[in-house]
Structure formats: C-alpha cells, structure tokens
Design a protein around this motif. Structure first.
Motif, PDB file in Angstrom:
ATOM      1  N   ASP A 271       0.971  -1.510  -0.009  1.00 31.92           N
ATOM      2  CA  ASP A 271      -0.024   0.032   0.025  1.00 31.92           C
ATOM      3  C   ASP A 271       0.956   1.194   0.022  1.00 31.92           C
ATOM      4  OD1 ASP A 271      -2.911  -1.261   0.428  1.00 31.92           O
ATOM      5  OD2 ASP A 271      -1.731  -2.085   1.988  1.00 31.92           O
ATOM      6  N   LEU A 272       0.608   2.178  -0.830  1.00 36.17           N
ATOM      7  CA  LEU A 272       1.203   3.549  -0.915  1.00 36.17           C
ATOM      8  C   LEU A 272       0.213   4.490  -0.589  1.00 36.17           C
ATOM      9  CD1 LEU A 272       3.526   2.018  -2.483  1.00 36.17           C
ATOM     10  CD2 LEU A 272       3.767   4.109  -3.808  1.00 36.17           C
ATOM     11  N   THR A 273       0.449   5.638  -0.007  1.00 38.35           N
ATOM     12  CA  THR A 273      -0.211   6.802   0.211  1.00 38.35           C
ATOM     13  C   THR A 273       0.345   7.881  -0.635  1.00 38.35           C
ATOM     14  OG1 THR A 273      -0.584   5.888   2.533  1.00 38.35           O
ATOM     15  CG2 THR A 273      -1.257   8.269   2.107  1.00 38.35           C
ATOM     16  N   VAL A 274      -0.605   8.802  -1.286  1.00 37.83           N
ATOM     17  CA  VAL A 274      -0.290   9.772  -2.164  1.00 37.83           C
ATOM     18  C   VAL A 274      -0.944  11.090  -1.593  1.00 37.83           C
ATOM     19  CG1 VAL A 274      -0.554  11.101  -4.166  1.00 37.83           C
ATOM     20  CG2 VAL A 274      -0.030   8.673  -4.161  1.00 37.83           C
ATOM     21  N   ASP A 275      -0.245  12.162  -1.151  1.00 46.42           N
ATOM     22  CA  ASP A 275      -0.831  13.232  -0.668  1.00 46.42           C
ATOM     23  C   ASP A 275       0.086  14.208  -0.543  1.00 46.42           C
ATOM     24  OD1 ASP A 275      -2.628  14.875   0.882  1.00 46.42           O
ATOM     25  OD2 ASP A 275      -2.805  13.555   2.600  1.00 46.42           O
ATOM     26  N   GLU A 276      -0.619  15.489  -0.129  1.00 49.91           N
ATOM     27  CA  GLU A 276       0.601  16.620  -0.219  1.00 49.91           C
ATOM     28  C   GLU A 276       1.300  17.013   1.182  1.00 49.91           C
ATOM     29  OE1 GLU A 276      -2.552  19.595  -1.487  1.00 49.91           O
ATOM     30  OE2 GLU A 276      -3.316  19.818   1.001  1.00 49.91           O
ATOM     31  N   GLN A 277       2.267  17.696   0.889  1.00 51.47           N
ATOM     32  CA  GLN A 277       3.303  18.194   1.768  1.00 51.47           C
ATOM     33  C   GLN A 277       3.463  19.622   1.902  1.00 51.47           C
ATOM     34  OE1 GLN A 277       7.315  17.400   1.908  1.00 51.47           O
ATOM     35  NE2 GLN A 277       7.490  16.623   3.999  1.00 51.47           N
ATOM     36  N   LEU A 278       3.214  20.249   3.106  1.00 53.38           N
ATOM     37  CA  LEU A 278       3.587  21.837   2.923  1.00 53.38           C
ATOM     38  C   LEU A 278       4.513  21.946   3.887  1.00 53.38           C
ATOM     39  CD1 LEU A 278       2.255  24.683   1.630  1.00 53.38           C
ATOM     40  CD2 LEU A 278       0.958  24.616   3.920  1.00 53.38           C
ATOM     41  N   VAL A 279       5.887  22.711   3.440  1.00 50.02           N
ATOM     42  CA  VAL A 279       6.853  22.918   4.132  1.00 50.02           C
ATOM     43  C   VAL A 279       6.680  24.472   4.555  1.00 50.02           C
ATOM     44  CG1 VAL A 279       9.204  23.367   4.279  1.00 50.02           C
ATOM     45  CG2 VAL A 279       8.291  21.329   3.046  1.00 50.02           C
ATOM     46  N   PRO A 280       6.600  24.800   5.914  1.00 50.46           N
ATOM     47  CA  PRO A 280       6.398  26.218   6.112  1.00 50.46           C
ATOM     48  C   PRO A 280       7.328  27.403   5.649  1.00 50.46           C
ATOM     49  CG  PRO A 280       6.393  24.797   8.131  1.00 50.46           C
ATOM     50  CD  PRO A 280       6.916  23.974   6.953  1.00 50.46           C
ATOM     51  N   PRO A 292      -5.280  27.011   4.066  1.00 55.62           N
ATOM     52  CA  PRO A 292      -5.840  27.106   5.415  1.00 55.62           C
ATOM     53  C   PRO A 292      -5.926  26.039   6.213  1.00 55.62           C
ATOM     54  CG  PRO A 292      -7.448  27.405   3.700  1.00 55.62           C
ATOM     55  CD  PRO A 292      -6.099  27.358   3.024  1.00 55.62           C
ATOM     56  N   SER A 293      -6.125  24.749   5.653  1.00 53.48           N
ATOM     57  CA  SER A 293      -6.140  23.578   6.510  1.00 53.48           C
ATOM     58  C   SER A 293      -4.958  23.095   7.138  1.00 53.48           C
ATOM     59  CB  SER A 293      -6.900  22.516   5.847  1.00 53.48           C
ATOM     60  OG  SER A 293      -6.043  22.298   4.679  1.00 53.48           O
ATOM     61  N   LYS A 294      -3.878  23.391   6.596  1.00 53.49           N
ATOM     62  CA  LYS A 294      -2.462  23.286   7.074  1.00 53.49           C
ATOM     63  C   LYS A 294      -2.172  23.956   8.554  1.00 53.49           C
ATOM     64  CE  LYS A 294      -1.673  19.970   4.111  1.00 53.49           C
ATOM     65  NZ  LYS A 294      -1.628  18.631   4.424  1.00 53.49           N
ATOM     66  N   PRO A 295      -1.291  23.563   9.564  1.00 51.18           N
ATOM     67  CA  PRO A 295      -1.122  24.345  10.649  1.00 51.18           C
ATOM     68  C   PRO A 295      -0.086  25.532  10.118  1.00 51.18           C
ATOM     69  CG  PRO A 295      -0.694  22.185  11.033  1.00 51.18           C
ATOM     70  CD  PRO A 295      -1.234  22.067   9.498  1.00 51.18           C
ATOM     71  N   ALA A 296       0.825  25.494   9.277  1.00 44.89           N
ATOM     72  CA  ALA A 296       1.587  26.680   8.825  1.00 44.89           C
ATOM     73  C   ALA A 296       0.837  27.411   7.699  1.00 44.89           C
ATOM     74  CB  ALA A 296       3.067  26.278   8.093  1.00 44.89           C
ATOM     75  N   LYS A 297      -0.041  26.988   7.106  1.00 51.44           N
ATOM     76  CA  LYS A 297      -0.915  27.756   6.123  1.00 51.44           C
ATOM     77  C   LYS A 297      -0.198  28.221   4.937  1.00 51.44           C
ATOM     78  CE  LYS A 297      -4.579  29.306   9.201  1.00 51.44           C
ATOM     79  NZ  LYS A 297      -4.234  28.467  10.537  1.00 51.44           N
ATOM     80  N   TYR A 298       1.026  28.979   5.047  1.00 49.61           N
ATOM     81  CA  TYR A 298       1.991  29.450   3.985  1.00 49.61           C
ATOM     82  C   TYR A 298       3.120  28.446   3.871  1.00 49.61           C
ATOM     83  CZ  TYR A 298      -1.054  33.583   4.082  1.00 49.61           C
ATOM     84  OH  TYR A 298      -1.998  34.638   3.886  1.00 49.61           O
ATOM     85  N   GLY A 299       3.551  28.316   2.744  1.00 50.69           N
ATOM     86  CA  GLY A 299       4.635  27.494   2.474  1.00 50.69           C
ATOM     87  C   GLY A 299       4.794  26.860   1.224  1.00 50.69           C
ATOM     88  N   ILE A 300       5.675  25.991   0.980  1.00 54.37           N
ATOM     89  CA  ILE A 300       6.112  25.527  -0.490  1.00 54.37           C
ATOM     90  C   ILE A 300       5.515  24.084  -0.457  1.00 54.37           C
ATOM     91  CG2 ILE A 300       7.929  24.637  -2.072  1.00 54.37           C
ATOM     92  CD1 ILE A 300       9.563  26.831  -0.762  1.00 54.37           C
TER      93      ILE A 300
END
Length: 619
Positions: A271-280, A292-300
């Motif tokens: 099983d593999l998981t595909v999702d997004e990652q936000l670096v602050p 807005p749903s991420k804790p950092a909100k802004y990032g790459i």
C-alpha cells in the motif's frame, strides 16, 4: 303427478323456448339431449378435481383452504423488505444506476464469476518490501546510510556553487569550503533539530554557559553564519535563462539527483499513500501556496508518495504553480498520481483523498496493474445520483454500486451526512461486524490514508529547518529532514536488533548521525575553542584520532620502552573496568594516558613488545 327426470347433480337449465311450430315430442327430445350433455360435463369436472395442484405445485387439500386464505392475506398485508444486493445478484435481478453524465452504468449488485472481467487481482507486490540489495550492501553504519541520499555528487555541487558565491562576495578573503566543512555544517543543522532548537537563535547554541559544547567545538559562530548566507545550489549568474523555463532552477540539479535516489533504495509495501506536504515558509517565492487547513498555512507544497506502513518517502515532486500561460491544469490530481506511481511494480494499491480520486484514474491505474482506494467528491459526473441521497437513510447504513472494474460505496456516518469512496481493489459489498457497521472498503482506507501525514509529523519533530528568507534553502532543509528519516527507516530494517525495546530510537539515530558528521572537522581543527568544555571535547576527539593513527617515528624508535606502562602520580579508577568494580590504580597507558589496572594491562618483554606493535599495524 309428473315425475322429475332431472338428475340431482344436474345444473339448472333455462326452460327451452317454445315456438308455435314445436310439438310435444320435439320438446321431450330436446330435454333428454341436454341432460346427457350435462352428465358428461359433470364427470369430466370430477376427474380434474382429483389431480389438481395449487399454484406452488402442492396437492390441493380442501381442509386447508381456510389456512391458505389466511396466509395469503398476511402475505398481502406484509410490507416489502429491501432486496439484498447479493441475493439480487444470485437471482439474476440487477438494478442499473446511471451516472450523472450518462456515460457509466452502475449496478446495485456485485459482479461475480464470468461477469467479472478484472485483469488485476495480485495478492501483493512482486518484489520484497524493504531496503533494496544496493542499499543493504552499502549501509555499513549510520553515516554511510545517510550518505546514500546526500551523495558525493550532491555535495560536490553544493561545495562548488558555495565557493563560487564566496569568492564573489569576499574575494581573496574567502577560505574555500570542502566536503568536510559541508558535512560538519549539515551535522550541526541535524543536531540543532535533535535538541529542538529550530526556533532558537544560533547565538544561544554557541553560548559558553547555556549552549551545547559540540557547536563551539565544531566551528565558530561566524563561520556557521557565513555558510548559511552563502550556501548555493546553482550559478546565480546563469540562473535567469534557466528560470524562464523552470521555476525550480535555483535548486533543480540537486533536487533531481536527490529524488532519483528515493525509489532506488527502498521497495514499498503493498500500500502506498499519495498526499500533499507543505513546508512552512512566508518569504518571497513565486510558487508559495496558501492552504488554510494546514497548521503553517503558508509554504512550499510538494506531492509525496510514501509507503503506508513505514512512511518512507518513495517519490516527491515540488509544485511550482500554474503554467506560464496562467490557465489552470485540468485533472491535476490524476496527473500527480500517475507521475508519482511511474515505475511502481504491479500489485500495489494507491490510497489517496478526494482531490486525486476519480473513476478515470482508477481505470488508468488498472492498465498498469495497480489499484486505487480513495474518497470521492460529490460533484464528480461519474457518480449515480441515487448514492448521493442521504435523507431517509439510517445512520451507519451503506449503499453500494458496482461496475466490472470498480466499486462505489455511500456510507452514512452521521444523520444527513454521507461519505463516498471509490475502489478498484474491492469487489464485494462487505460490511464489518463492528458497532458502526463500516464497510471493509472504508476500513482499508482509514488504515492506509495517514502515510504522508505521519511523515510530516516525524519530520517536524526533529526538523533541521532554520529561519531564512531564501526558498531554495527551505527546500534543501526539507531534503535533509526527509533523507535523515528515510535513512532511519533503512537502518532500522537492516539492523532490527539495534537498540531493542527502546522508544527513542530515532532521536538517538539523529544524534549519532550529527556527531559522526561533525567529527572529521573537529579532529582536524588547529585552534582550540576558548571555552574549557569545547576545548576538552576537541582534545578528546583529536586524541582518539591519534590513537587510531600509527605512532610517530620517534615513538617507534623508542623501542620496547614505549610499550611500558607509565606510573602516574595520582590514584584513579580504571577506565576500562566497569564502574561498579571500582578498581583504583596508579598506572596509566603510555600512549592514550588512560588509567588501567593490572587486570586490564599486559607486561611485554623486549622482543614481544616489538611483535605487538607490528601485529597492531603501528610499527
């Protein structure tokens, strides 16, 4: 009185009409013929009643006539129960549900046997999950495992570009950086993350009283700041030409070399998981994202495909925003999943959320012998309207729809709130025995959906990120974080007996990794730090380096006297015996100056002392 000649079982017949031309004889003959016909009909009726059967094929019983009427009445009054999809399939009755766009016909019953033309039903991946043979043969220690990701080729690019920028900035006053300096700088970043100093000022890490000794022993604070300002990953003068076609040009070469290493060192599980990652990051960046749903909100933002069990980052892709024309990308979610699963062996399943999942994606993955399980947005045109309704349904109820290659479920988690999931892995309308009656499809999704989220959590716990205004450095910090975690996954699986029954394995791994990276620079340092603790650490490591190296020529020329123990003036505990033994001694080693008792030392004669030196490779 006239005699009645009509048989008792004869049916009453209407009186014959008399015409004016009928005689009495003709009337009697007509009556007799009608009686004969009625007798013949009565005989045939009695024969049919003896062999008659009811509608169900049972023999007719006049005494049960009342019971049959009562059961029939109860059957008419009973409300019809909902048809079980499995029973409907067995009996050959299917209800067709048309999708909103009218292109897909869903069935209320599952497909089985010859009606199931599925090409993919692998029990698992064709390769053994875990580190590849290449990684297992080269992961000799913690440092070498980390350097499988941050390779000498990557180090060479960073060193060359940093020196180029240093010469432009300082001219002849720039002292060139080499690979030892770079590794020591990376080791300090990793140690700062281990000590939870991501938001702490660098000056406090080098403080003589409250700081850590290893930072002052490795390099001065001014040198650390200088490396942080000048660290580069490309030639800044040629960047504008490359930046016109590639927004990631400032770090593209390093990124490509690094992300090619990820799938080459580890085989993911089933099983593999595909999702997004936000670096602050809140600085200037042409493709900075606001979520807005991420804790950092802004990032790459990066797209990540990782192993669902170990959270090993198998493939990553930086999102650089819209195309140059400004038009939004169509079917972006499907394109991302297809890119991240390129080269994935057959038999794997991909778990993703409703941003990626679609019926078209499932069909395209089936062409690669891969399956998908994920939530679906309710505005998708391939969904049947019957499964979107939630009013009037019971909580924890499920509705299924099937095609020969896909399964769709609508689960009512709360009142008037349902969730939709699509799967090309499941073929049946299986529902668990739990209290909430969740389908097996949802349970599998919940089990594998958190691979990338767990990666974000473990990376953020001991992150080496530092405050910076340059987005290429932010991406490079994330490369170090992901590389250190992937190296830990490989090391843990290669060495399963390493630190058994310990819960802080990753912290110890990172601490040993950071110290291993800074050690070469400390050992070659010429000027000692000002603080006593840092100076002592440098002396200890440099002394250990001298112990590993052959003795100088003047020591070898001293002959067997060099192997004789040195009698010190103080009496201390033996440094080779366990502390609980508390063995005190006046004798110290003539080379390393460690105090050793008689049980830990050996006496040599003139000839054997020379042989001992030659055997150890020091003579």
């Amino acid at each position: 009185m006239a005699r009645n000649t009509t048989p008792p079982n004869a049916r009453p017949q209407p009186a014959p009409r008399r015409g004016p031309d009928f005689s009495a004889a003709q009337v009697l003959e007509q009556i007799a013929s009608s009686v004969d016909r009625e007798d013949e009909e009565d005989f045939c009726d009695s024969e049919e009643e003896d062999v008659s059967e009811d509608e169900d094929g049972e023999e007719y019983d006049p005494e049960r006539e009342g019971e049959r009427d009562t059961a029939a009445a109860r059957e008419r009054d009973r409300e019809p129960e909902p048809e079980d999809p499995a029973a409907a399939d067995v009996r050959g009755r299917r209800e067709t549900l048309l999708s909103k766009n009218g292109k897909i016909k869903w069935s209320s019953a599952a497909y089985r046997g010859p009606d199931l033309p599925r090409a993919v039903r692998h029990p698992g991946p064709a390769v053994t999950p875990g580190p590849t043979a290449y990684a297992a043969s080269r992961a000799l220690d913690i440092e070498s495992t980390f350097r499988l990701f941050v390779t000498p080729a990557i180090e060479r690019i960073v060193v060359d570009m940093t020196n180029l920028q240093g010469v432009r900035k300082y001219g002849d006053g720039w002292r060139p950086m080499d690979s030892v300096d770079l590794r020591a700088y990376l080791g300090l970043l990793i140690l700062a993350g281990v000590y939870r100093s991501r938001g702490e000022a660098a000056a406090s890490l080098w403080d003589a009283e409250s700081g850590r000794t290893v930072f002052r022993a490795t390099m001065p604070l001014k040198v650390f700041h200088k490396y942080s300002r000048l660290l580069r990953f490309d030639d800044r003068r040629t960047r504008p030409a490359r930046l016109a076609a590639d927004r990631l040009a400032a770090i593209r070469e390093v990124w490509d070399l690094w992300q090619e290493r990820l799938p080459a060192l580890y085989n993911p599980g089933s099983d593999l998981t595909v999702d997004e990652q936000l670096v602050p990051f809140r600085g200037r960046c042409p493709f900075r994202q606001y979520i807005p749903s991420k804790p950092a909100k802004y990032g790459i933002k990066s797209w990540v495909a990782c192993d669902a069990k170990s959270s090993y980052a198998w493939k990553m892709q930086v999102y650089t925003g819209k195309a140059a024309g400004g038009a939004p990308e169509k079917n972006q979610g499907a394109r991302v999943v297809l890119d991240l699963t390129q080269g994935l062996p057959a038999g794997h399943n991909v778990t993703c959320d409703n941003f990626f999942t679609s019926y078209e994606l499932g069909q395209r993955l089936l062409e690669r012998n891969l399956t998908v399980v994920g939530t679906v947005r309710k505005n998708k045109p391939e969904l049947p309207p019957a499964l979107l309704q939630s009013k009037g349904r019971q909580v924890s109820s499920s509705m299924f729809a099937f095609t020969p290659t896909a399964t769709l479920v609508s689960y009512l988690a709360k009142r008037n709130k349902n969730v939709l999931l699509l799967s090309t892995l499941h073929t049946e309308a299986d529902v668990s025995d739990r209290r909430d009656r969740k389908p097996a499809l949802i349970l599998d999704y919940n089990r594998n959906k958190g691979g990338v989220d767990n990666l974000d959590k473990v990376v953020g716990t001991y992150s080496c990120r530092r405050m910076t205004a340059r987005w290429p450095l932010v991406i490079f910090h994330n490369i170090l974080d992901v590389s250190s975690y992937n190296a830990f996954v490989i090391w843990r699986e290669i060495k399963p007996d390493w630190m058994p029954r310990k819960r802080n394995k990753r912290r110890v791994f990172l601490e040993q990794l950071g110290k291993a990276l800074v050690k070469p620079l400390i050992q070659r340092r010429q000027r000692l730090p000002r603080t006593e603790a840092a100076s002592a650490l440098v002396k200890v490591l440099q002394g250990a380096d001298r112990d590993a190296a052959p003795p100088p020529a003047r020591e070898r020329a001293a002959g067997p006297d060099a192997a004789a123990p040195l009698v010190a003036s103080k009496r201390k505990r033996c440094q080779l015996c366990p502390p609980k033994k508390d063995a005190k001694t006046h004798t110290a080693c003539c080379r390393c100056k460690k105090y050793i008792c008689k049980g830990c030392s050996h006496a040599y004669c003139h000839t054997c002392a020379l042989w001992a030196f030659s055997r150890d490779g020091t003579g």
